[in-house]
Design a protein around this motif. Structure first.
Motif, PDB file in Angstrom:
ATOM      1  N   GLY A   8     -35.761  29.601 -26.585  1.00  6.44           N
ATOM      2  CA  GLY A   8     -35.224  30.811 -27.027  1.00  6.44           C
ATOM      3  C   GLY A   8     -35.226  30.496 -28.493  1.00  6.44           C
ATOM      4  N   VAL A   9     -36.199  29.921 -29.182  1.00  5.99           N
ATOM      5  CA  VAL A   9     -36.154  29.695 -30.636  1.00  5.99           C
ATOM      6  C   VAL A   9     -37.480  30.324 -31.242  1.00  5.99           C
ATOM      7  CG1 VAL A   9     -34.794  27.787 -30.634  1.00  5.99           C
ATOM      8  CG2 VAL A   9     -37.176  27.569 -30.615  1.00  5.99           C
ATOM      9  N   ASP A  10     -37.501  30.827 -32.533  1.00  3.55           N
ATOM     10  CA  ASP A  10     -38.758  31.134 -33.172  1.00  3.55           C
ATOM     11  C   ASP A  10     -39.794  30.152 -33.173  1.00  3.55           C
ATOM     12  OD1 ASP A  10     -40.718  32.242 -34.722  1.00  3.55           O
ATOM     13  OD2 ASP A  10     -39.250  32.813 -36.264  1.00  3.55           O
ATOM     14  N   PRO A  11     -41.007  30.367 -32.969  1.00  7.10           N
ATOM     15  CA  PRO A  11     -41.975  29.522 -32.644  1.00  7.10           C
ATOM     16  C   PRO A  11     -42.360  28.829 -33.934  1.00  7.10           C
ATOM     17  CG  PRO A  11     -42.725  31.382 -31.434  1.00  7.10           C
ATOM     18  CD  PRO A  11     -41.432  31.601 -32.072  1.00  7.10           C
ATOM     19  N   SER A  12     -42.042  29.453 -35.058  1.00  3.43           N
ATOM     20  CA  SER A  12     -42.077  28.857 -36.265  1.00  3.43           C
ATOM     21  C   SER A  12     -41.626  27.891 -36.830  1.00  3.43           C
ATOM     22  CB  SER A  12     -42.193  30.026 -37.537  1.00  3.43           C
ATOM     23  OG  SER A  12     -40.809  30.616 -37.596  1.00  3.43           O
ATOM     24  N   ARG A  13     -40.380  27.619 -36.129  1.00  5.47           N
ATOM     25  CA  ARG A  13     -39.403  26.698 -36.196  1.00  5.47           C
ATOM     26  C   ARG A  13     -39.675  25.322 -35.443  1.00  5.47           C
ATOM     27  NH1 ARG A  13     -33.905  29.660 -35.075  1.00  5.47           N
ATOM     28  NH2 ARG A  13     -33.207  27.567 -35.513  1.00  5.47           N
ATOM     29  N   VAL A  14     -40.539  25.623 -34.778  1.00  9.82           N
ATOM     30  CA  VAL A  14     -40.846  24.426 -33.517  1.00  9.82           C
ATOM     31  C   VAL A  14     -42.215  23.678 -34.109  1.00  9.82           C
ATOM     32  CG1 VAL A  14     -41.571  23.952 -31.228  1.00  9.82           C
ATOM     33  CG2 VAL A  14     -39.818  25.684 -31.583  1.00  9.82           C
TER      34      VAL A  14
ATOM     35  N   VAL B 174     -34.147  20.684 -25.442  1.00  8.71           N
ATOM     36  CA  VAL B 174     -33.901  21.365 -26.489  1.00  8.71           C
ATOM     37  C   VAL B 174     -32.723  21.976 -26.511  1.00  8.71           C
ATOM     38  CG1 VAL B 174     -34.506  22.890 -28.503  1.00  8.71           C
ATOM     39  CG2 VAL B 174     -36.219  21.039 -27.397  1.00  8.71           C
ATOM     40  N   LYS B 175     -32.298  22.948 -25.219  1.00  7.08           N
ATOM     41  CA  LYS B 175     -31.143  23.594 -25.109  1.00  7.08           C
ATOM     42  C   LYS B 175     -29.995  22.787 -24.784  1.00  7.08           C
ATOM     43  CE  LYS B 175     -33.071  26.437 -22.140  1.00  7.08           C
ATOM     44  NZ  LYS B 175     -33.257  27.760 -21.338  1.00  7.08           N
ATOM     45  N   GLY B 176     -30.012  21.346 -24.528  1.00  6.60           N
ATOM     46  CA  GLY B 176     -28.904  20.667 -24.391  1.00  6.60           C
ATOM     47  C   GLY B 176     -28.802  20.370 -23.096  1.00  6.60           C
TER      48      GLY B 176
ATOM     49  N   VAL C 207     -37.152  20.890 -33.596  1.00  6.47           N
ATOM     50  CA  VAL C 207     -36.752  22.272 -33.860  1.00  6.47           C
ATOM     51  C   VAL C 207     -35.910  22.429 -35.199  1.00  6.47           C
ATOM     52  CG1 VAL C 207     -35.488  24.049 -32.880  1.00  6.47           C
ATOM     53  CG2 VAL C 207     -36.669  22.504 -31.254  1.00  6.47           C
ATOM     54  N   ARG C 208     -36.300  23.052 -35.992  1.00  2.71           N
ATOM     55  CA  ARG C 208     -35.513  23.214 -37.373  1.00  2.71           C
ATOM     56  C   ARG C 208     -34.410  24.223 -37.319  1.00  2.71           C
ATOM     57  NH1 ARG C 208     -36.442  26.562 -41.706  1.00  2.71           N
ATOM     58  NH2 ARG C 208     -38.310  27.282 -40.794  1.00  2.71           N
TER      59      ARG C 208
ATOM     60  N   ARG D 162     -42.941  18.389 -18.190  1.00  2.00           N
ATOM     61  CA  ARG D 162     -43.591  20.060 -18.094  1.00  2.00           C
ATOM     62  C   ARG D 162     -42.634  20.688 -19.490  1.00  2.00           C
ATOM     63  NH1 ARG D 162     -43.205  18.713 -12.745  1.00  2.00           N
ATOM     64  NH2 ARG D 162     -41.119  19.266 -12.597  1.00  2.00           N
ATOM     65  N   ILE D 163     -43.404  21.788 -19.727  1.00  2.00           N
ATOM     66  CA  ILE D 163     -42.845  22.423 -21.105  1.00  2.00           C
ATOM     67  C   ILE D 163     -41.297  22.966 -20.543  1.00  2.00           C
ATOM     68  CG2 ILE D 163     -43.069  24.431 -22.742  1.00  2.00           C
ATOM     69  CD1 ILE D 163     -45.132  22.126 -23.148  1.00  2.00           C
ATOM     70  N   GLY D 164     -41.132  23.476 -19.586  1.00  2.00           N
ATOM     71  CA  GLY D 164     -39.962  23.684 -19.168  1.00  2.00           C
ATOM     72  C   GLY D 164     -38.734  22.831 -19.151  1.00  2.00           C
ATOM     73  N   GLU D 165     -39.210  21.426 -18.975  1.00  2.00           N
ATOM     74  CA  GLU D 165     -38.035  20.316 -18.916  1.00  2.00           C
ATOM     75  C   GLU D 165     -37.783  20.227 -20.276  1.00  2.00           C
ATOM     76  OE1 GLU D 165     -39.492  17.798 -15.009  1.00  2.00           O
ATOM     77  OE2 GLU D 165     -40.594  17.178 -16.695  1.00  2.00           O
ATOM     78  N   VAL D 166     -38.746  20.146 -21.221  1.00  2.00           N
ATOM     79  CA  VAL D 166     -38.747  19.892 -22.830  1.00  2.00           C
ATOM     80  C   VAL D 166     -37.736  21.011 -23.304  1.00  2.00           C
ATOM     81  CG1 VAL D 166     -39.519  19.620 -24.810  1.00  2.00           C
ATOM     82  CG2 VAL D 166     -40.814  18.643 -22.835  1.00  2.00           C
ATOM     83  N   ALA D 167     -37.887  22.139 -22.751  1.00  3.13           N
ATOM     84  CA  ALA D 167     -37.300  23.302 -23.279  1.00  3.13           C
ATOM     85  C   ALA D 167     -35.682  22.958 -22.949  1.00  3.13           C
ATOM     86  CB  ALA D 167     -37.546  24.539 -22.780  1.00  3.13           C
ATOM     87  N   GLN D 168     -35.574  22.602 -21.626  1.00  2.00           N
ATOM     88  CA  GLN D 168     -34.115  22.193 -21.387  1.00  2.00           C
ATOM     89  C   GLN D 168     -33.469  21.222 -22.133  1.00  2.00           C
ATOM     90  OE1 GLN D 168     -35.111  21.705 -16.767  1.00  2.00           O
ATOM     91  NE2 GLN D 168     -32.777  22.500 -16.833  1.00  2.00           N
TER      92      GLN D 168
END
Length: 455
Positions: A106-112, A56-58, A154-155, A48-54
């Motif tokens: 919590g990052v800018d979409p242009s950096r993803v 990314v946040k470490g 994520v840049r 799930r997108i939420g799991e991937v976001a977690q």
């Protein structure tokens, strides 16, 4: 050739091999098709997108079950994806998915940047399995998941990239285990079929080989039954014809020798009558020559008579035969001792074998004053060794001694020996039984006569 030996041949060897290959291929294909249409497809690893976001946040992930964990690493270049499946392509994720992931992280979409493999899970059953799994967790929409393999980049402010992807694993999945099990069952299913085919094809060849060996042991053995594949049946027919021609050839030559020896007796008899009128000094020498010729003719006729005598092979215990001959010769004062008498049973002609060993014992007594006998098994043969205490023979004469009418004049003249057929008869009988006879000089003097007979 009897009617039983003329059975109709079965299918050709080529046809049986072709049938085995076709049956194996068809059976394997049927089982593989059954696996393809009946085993459920493997459930893809999805996140799930939420799991991937977690990730990314470490933050640590829980509740992944059998799915691979997500790992993150720093890279100098944006993410790329190596395509593993034919027909798939690496494509960026939809903008909505990228925006949802950027919001959760919590990052800018242009950096993803999200790179996933399109076309990997086109099977509808796989989608149904994933949808059912998501429904259990209250997330029924497929738009909120990413299928492995994928990479999320994520840049960072320093220009480097944080890459998140499923952890590579060599672990065998449940679906792979099921597939391997089915292939193993396929092999077990085909092995008995292959065994039966191979045994059916190999049996006539084994019988053919046994018949060839039996012919070497007994030239009068019955012909082999013509059966099996057509190629083997043709070879068996040719083998039986060869055996018949060989037997006829040997019988004709033996009969011819016997007829010649028999016809020679008539002119010898006339010579004996005319000898009476010869001078005394000539008559004595000529009488000795005529007597030697008559002895050679008698020996030849005896050899022919034994060679053409119908014989029946029986199971024979060699030690008993040698002990019987030894006792008979010892009763007449001859020095014959059986030193070793292991129990050895062979398939042979009792009359012929008795003559073989009687000739060897007579030679040992005549030319070596004693005979020491040993009987023992060795590998696939029964071995009989007879030692004497004579002067032995030159090495060049050890093989010539088995030639008909050969005599080593220095030690085996007419006054002390026979006409030179004894050892020829010995080797002829031994080879007719599938064995052989040899002579060798002993250390310290004397000869060893060695006879091999197949067990």
């Amino acid at each position: 050739m009897t009617a039983a030996s003329r059975r109709l041949p079965t299918a050709s060897l080529f046809g049986q091999l072709l049938a085995l290959v076709v049956v194996s291929l068809v059976a394997a294909s049927v089982i593989n098709l059954f696996i393809t249409f009946n085993l459920p497809p493997p459930t893809p690893d999805f996140y799930r997108i939420g799991e991937v976001a977690q990730a990314v946040k470490g933050q640590p992930l829980t509740g992944l079950g059998q799915r691979r964990p997500l790992v993150a690493k720093i890279s100098d270049t944006p993410p790329t994806l190596r395509i593993l499946q034919l027909g798939s392509t690496a494509v960026p994720a939809p903008a909505a998915t990228t925006a949802e992931l950027a919001s959760g992280a919590g990052v800018d979409p242009s950096r993803v940047v999200i790179i996933s493999e399109q076309g990997r899970y086109a099977d509808r059953r796989a989608f149904r399995l994933v949808r059912a799994e998501l429904a259990k967790n209250g997330s029924p929409s497929l738009e909120h998941v990413l299928f492995a393999p994928f990479k999320v980049g994520v840049r960072r402010p320093d220009g480097k990239w944080l890459i998140v992807k499923p952890q590579p694993s060599l672990r065998v999945s449940q679906w792979q285990l099921q597939t391997m099990l089915w292939f193993f069952l396929t092999t077990l299913f085909l092995m008995p079929i292959a065994y039966l085919f191979a045994r059916r094809m190999a049996r006539p060849i084994a019988l053919f080989a046994q018949a060839a060996e039996r012919l070497g042991r007994d030239p009068r053995s019955p012909p082999l039954a013509v059966r099996g594949p057509s190629e083997i049946a043709a070879a068996v027919g040719a083998f039986n014809d060869m055996q018949e021609r060989l037997a006829r050839y040997v019988e004709d030559r033996t009969a011819m020798v016997g007829a010649i020896a028999h016809d020679l007796r008539t002119p010898l008899t006339r010579l004996r009558f005319r000898l009476e009128a010869a001078p005394e000094d000539v008559r004595v020498k000529m009488a000795s020559d005529i007597a030697e010729m008559e002895a050679m003719i008698s020996g030849t006729l005896a050899f022919v008579r034994d060679a053409t005598r119908p014989a029946e092979r029986t199971r024979l215990e060699l030690s008993s035969l040698l002990e019987s001959l030894s006792d008979e010769m010892s009763e007449t004062g001859q020095d014959v001792v059986v030193e070793q008498a292991d129990r050895v049973v062979v398939d042979g002609d009792p009359v012929a074998l008795r003559r073989l060993f009687n000739n060897l014992l007579d030679n040992a007594i005549k030319f070596g004053r004693q005979a020491r006998v040993r009987v023992f098994p060795s590998a696939q043969f029964a071995v009989v060794e007879i030692d004497d205490a004579g002067k032995g023979l030159p090495d060049a004469a050890l093989e010539k001694a088995f030639e008909p009418f050969y005599r080593a004049e220095t030690s085996r003249s007419r006054e002390t020996g026979g006409i030179g057929l004894g050892l020829a008869v010995v080797r002829s009988i031994a080879r007719a039984h599938g064995g052989d006879a040899t002579l060798s000089n002993r250390e310290g003097g004397g000869l060893t006569a060695r006879v091999l007979l197949p067990l």
